[in-house]
Every structure is written in C-alpha cells, then in structure tokens.
Design an enzyme around this catalytic site. Structure first.
Site, PDB file in Angstrom:
ATOM      1  N   TYR A   1      -6.822  -3.897  -6.036  1.00 55.02           N
ATOM      2  CA  TYR A   1      -6.771  -3.858  -4.573  1.00 55.02           C
ATOM      3  C   TYR A   1      -7.868  -2.949  -4.009  1.00 55.02           C
ATOM      4  O   TYR A   1      -8.725  -3.388  -3.233  1.00 55.02           O
ATOM      5  CB  TYR A   1      -5.378  -3.388  -4.139  1.00 55.02           C
ATOM      6  CG  TYR A   1      -5.176  -3.276  -2.658  1.00 55.02           C
ATOM      7  CD1 TYR A   1      -5.619  -4.271  -1.801  1.00 55.02           C
ATOM      8  CD2 TYR A   1      -4.521  -2.170  -2.115  1.00 55.02           C
ATOM      9  CE1 TYR A   1      -5.423  -4.160  -0.433  1.00 55.02           C
ATOM     10  CE2 TYR A   1      -4.315  -2.063  -0.752  1.00 55.02           C
ATOM     11  CZ  TYR A   1      -4.769  -3.048   0.080  1.00 55.02           C
ATOM     12  OH  TYR A   1      -4.568  -2.933   1.433  1.00 55.02           O
TER      13      TYR A   1
ATOM     14  N   LYS B   1     -11.341  -4.053  -1.987  1.00 53.94           N
ATOM     15  CA  LYS B   1     -11.663  -3.589  -0.628  1.00 53.94           C
ATOM     16  C   LYS B   1     -12.942  -2.747  -0.632  1.00 53.94           C
ATOM     17  O   LYS B   1     -13.687  -2.727   0.351  1.00 53.94           O
ATOM     18  CB  LYS B   1     -10.498  -2.790  -0.028  1.00 53.94           C
ATOM     19  CG  LYS B   1      -9.236  -3.587   0.225  1.00 53.94           C
ATOM     20  CD  LYS B   1      -9.438  -4.834   1.081  1.00 53.94           C
ATOM     21  CE  LYS B   1      -9.641  -4.545   2.533  1.00 53.94           C
ATOM     22  NZ  LYS B   1      -9.663  -5.805   3.342  1.00 53.94           N
TER      23      LYS B   1
ATOM     24  N   ILE C   1       0.202  -4.732  11.241  1.00 55.22           N
ATOM     25  CA  ILE C   1      -0.794  -4.032  12.072  1.00 55.22           C
ATOM     26  C   ILE C   1      -1.468  -5.021  13.022  1.00 55.22           C
ATOM     27  O   ILE C   1      -1.679  -4.734  14.203  1.00 55.22           O
ATOM     28  CB  ILE C   1      -1.851  -3.317  11.189  1.00 55.22           C
ATOM     29  CG1 ILE C   1      -1.166  -2.333  10.240  1.00 55.22           C
ATOM     30  CG2 ILE C   1      -2.875  -2.579  12.076  1.00 55.22           C
ATOM     31  CD1 ILE C   1      -2.101  -1.648   9.237  1.00 55.22           C
TER      32      ILE C   1
END
Ligand code: UDP
Length: 344
Positions: free
Chosen positions: A169, A173, A31
């Site tokens: 994960y 985040k 990205i």
C-alpha cells in the site's frame, strides 16, 4: 442517483454561478463524500467517479439530487470512463484507491493495480487537457516504520520488506507521489500531494480494519473491544471535516503546487488509551480483549509502532491544521453511529 449513462455531464448552463468543474475520484467514499459536500457548498460543480467497492451510495444521500453534482458509477481502472470524466475538469481530487490495512493485506495485487496504473493515466489526461489543479490523496503509510518522533514530509521512507503485503500500500502510493511530482516538474501540472494520517469521523466503517469505528461499534454492541497486540501503538486521529477543509485550502493556495503535505492531527494517543476512552464514553461495562496481530491479519503482518506527523508545513501554507480534541471527535462519531443504529 448513481448512473453509468453518458447523459450525466456537469451542468453547463451559463446562467448559473460557475466556479470550478471538480472531479472527485472516490467521491462516494468516507473522505471523498465529505469533500464533495464541501465543494458543493462552496459553489463548485462536482463530478464524482466511484465504483462503490469501499465507497457507499448512502454517503452522498444528502447531496445526491444537487443540481451541481454528477455521479458516475464506474471504476478508475476503466480508461474510457476516465477520459470522459476528465473532459472539462478544472480541478481533480484523486481519492479513489484501495484503502484499509485489512483490505490491502488481503489483496496486494488489487492494491497495486488500483493504486498505480489509474493514477498514471489520470495524470496524463490531466496534463494534456488543461486541468489546473490536481490533488493526490496519499497516506502516512508511505513513511513505513519511520523511527522518528514527528514525521516531516522530506524525511526518508522506511518501508518494510516485499514479503509482507502491508507495504504494498505505502509503496504503491509512494510511486503515485513520484509520478504526480514528475508531472508537475515536466508539464507544469498543479499537483499537490496530501498524506493523510488516520482520518476519522462520521461515515467511516470498520470493515476494512479502521480502528475507531471498530471500537465504537464494538462498545455500542456491548463489547468486547478488541485491541491488537498490547495496545501501545501510537496514532493521531484527525476529524474528516478538518481534513477536507485542509484539502480545499491547499488546492486554493498558490504555494502548494509541486509540494507534499502531512494532513492530520498531531495529538498522540495509544491504541489502549483510545479503547479506554471509547469505553468510558459509550459504556463503562465493556471489556477489552487483547489478541495477537497474527490472529487479526495473518502471520505476515507488521504494524507501525508510532505514527505522528509534523504539520508545520501545512499550517505555514494554509494558516491552520487539524486540531479538534480527540474527545470531541469521538463524541461526534459515537453520536453518528448511535443515530444510524436501528432503534430497538
Ligand atoms: N487496531 C486494533 N484493533 C482493531 C483495529 C486496529 O487494535 O480492531 C490497531 C492496529 O493494529 C493499529 C491501530 O489500531 O495499531 C490503527 O489501526 P488502523 O487500521 O485504524 O490504521 P493504521 O494506522 O494501522 O493504518
């Protein structure tokens, strides 16, 4: 060209049209590299910081000699390097992170160390050095196993237990999001959080578990395409070009600071349907193989059965949302993979 030297500062020549100095962490990633290209196209100066762990230098081939691009090879876990690259930045796009379900499940310690401490340091540096906008790349993984149909940004989070490493994960985040929003509240830093939902497109690789490049590559090799469990899992796939366009528009918007946005497509498809579509488009002879999750990820693994975003907040704020049909997305990916294959 990747360098680790101290001479690679952004071009400060006042003769040039200078818009913003942008720092893209993870800018050589899938990205990040698309975002870097977009920022350069729009006339900005870009500094990329990437340690090439999951990012690849080749992703920036098309722009590596661009006069407004500076590439620093190094890790976001290096505090000295981090303060060097933040110096002079107007906007920060923080995309560097441990990514991919497979990588995360394999090494939760690294996930936590990469995803939490550097974000905190980056936010502190940003708040104390005049950075205007801070985009935090987050993930739909923060919703965990949310049972709802179309997930809203203010919904509760449904993370699984700590004995299952996958949730490290989403949890890491989520802490990043708390930190970023707290820096907005306390110091007025222009933070925007974007939760990505299964972003796909050219340059994405399947090594870390991502399903679309894995299916396309397997089909191009003649199969089989490997579906985990029974393939009834639901996902929505958004094209990376539309996603980076949304990131750009959010950072540009005056209404996005201090807020969280789902970024992705809302067109739902099952993984089995995805496999069938890829096979139909690449080679109808290819077979589907079903394997249990345990074989793919180990016994501790737990999947998300359905993941669909509500993207109304995004559309209300920037006037659009990712909407490219899956067939067109797959055509684009298949063409890129075919072009990258060695000719026989
Ligand atoms: N999956 C699959 N075969 C693969 C890779 C993934 O069936 O080779 C499934 C996986 O179990 C999940 C979905 O495809 O249900 C999407 O996986 P991915 O890792 O791309 O993203 P996730 O949505 O799990 O973060």
């Amino acid at each position: 060209m990747f360098t680790s030297g101290a001479d690679m500062r952004p071009n400060n020549n006042p003769e040039k049209i200078v818009m913003a100095n942008c720092l893209v962490t993870g800018g050589a990633g899938f990205i990040g590299s698309h975002l870097t290209e977009l920022l350069l196209q729009r006339g900005h100066h870009v500094t990329v910081l990437d340690n090439l762990s999951t990012g690849r230098a080749v992703n920036l081939d098309a722009v590596q000699d661009h006069e407004r691009l500076t590439i620093r090879s190094g890790s976001i876990t290096d505090p000295v390097l981090l303060s060097e690259v933040v110096h002079g930045a107007d906007n920060i796009y923080h995309l560097a992170a441990a990514v991919g379900v497979k990588l995360v499940a394999d090494d939760p310690v690294r996930t936590i160390q990469t995803n939490i401490f550097p974000t905190e340091q980056l936010l502190r540096l940003a708040a104390s050095s005049g950075v205007r906008k801070f985009f935090l790349a987050s993930t739909s993984e923060v919703y965990g196993k949310h049972p709802g149909n179309a997930w809203l940004e203010d919904d509760d989070l449904h993370l699984g237990p700590t004995c299952r490493p996958r949730w490290a994960y989403g949890c890491s985040k989520a802490i990043d999001e708390f930190l970023a929003l707290a820096f907005h509240q306390k110091y007025g830093l222009g933070v925007t959080v974007g939760r990505f939902f299964n972003v796909v497109g050219p340059r994405q690789v399947g090594n870390y578990g991502m399903v679309v490049p894995r299916f396309v590559d397997a089909a191009l090799r003649g199969g089989p395409v490997t579906v985990y469990d029974d393939g009834s899992q639901i996902r929505c796939f958004g094209h990376v070009q539309e996603v980076v366009d949304c990131i750009y528009a959010l950072v540009d918007s005056d209404d996005a600071a201090g807020r969280v946005f789902n970024i992705g497509s809302d067109q739902a498809v099952s993984i089995l349907e995805l496999a069938q579509k890829v096979i139909e488009m690449v080679n109808p002879e290819v077979e589907i193989q079903f394997i249990p999750y345990g074989e793919a990820y180990g016994d501790d693994f737990e999947d998300v059965q359905r993941r669909v975003p509500n993207t109304d907040r995004l559309a209300e704020t920037i006037g659009r949302r990712p909407s490219m049909p899956l067939d067109r997305i797959l055509e684009d990916i298949i063409a890129a993979r075919r072009a990258a294959m060695p000719s026989s």
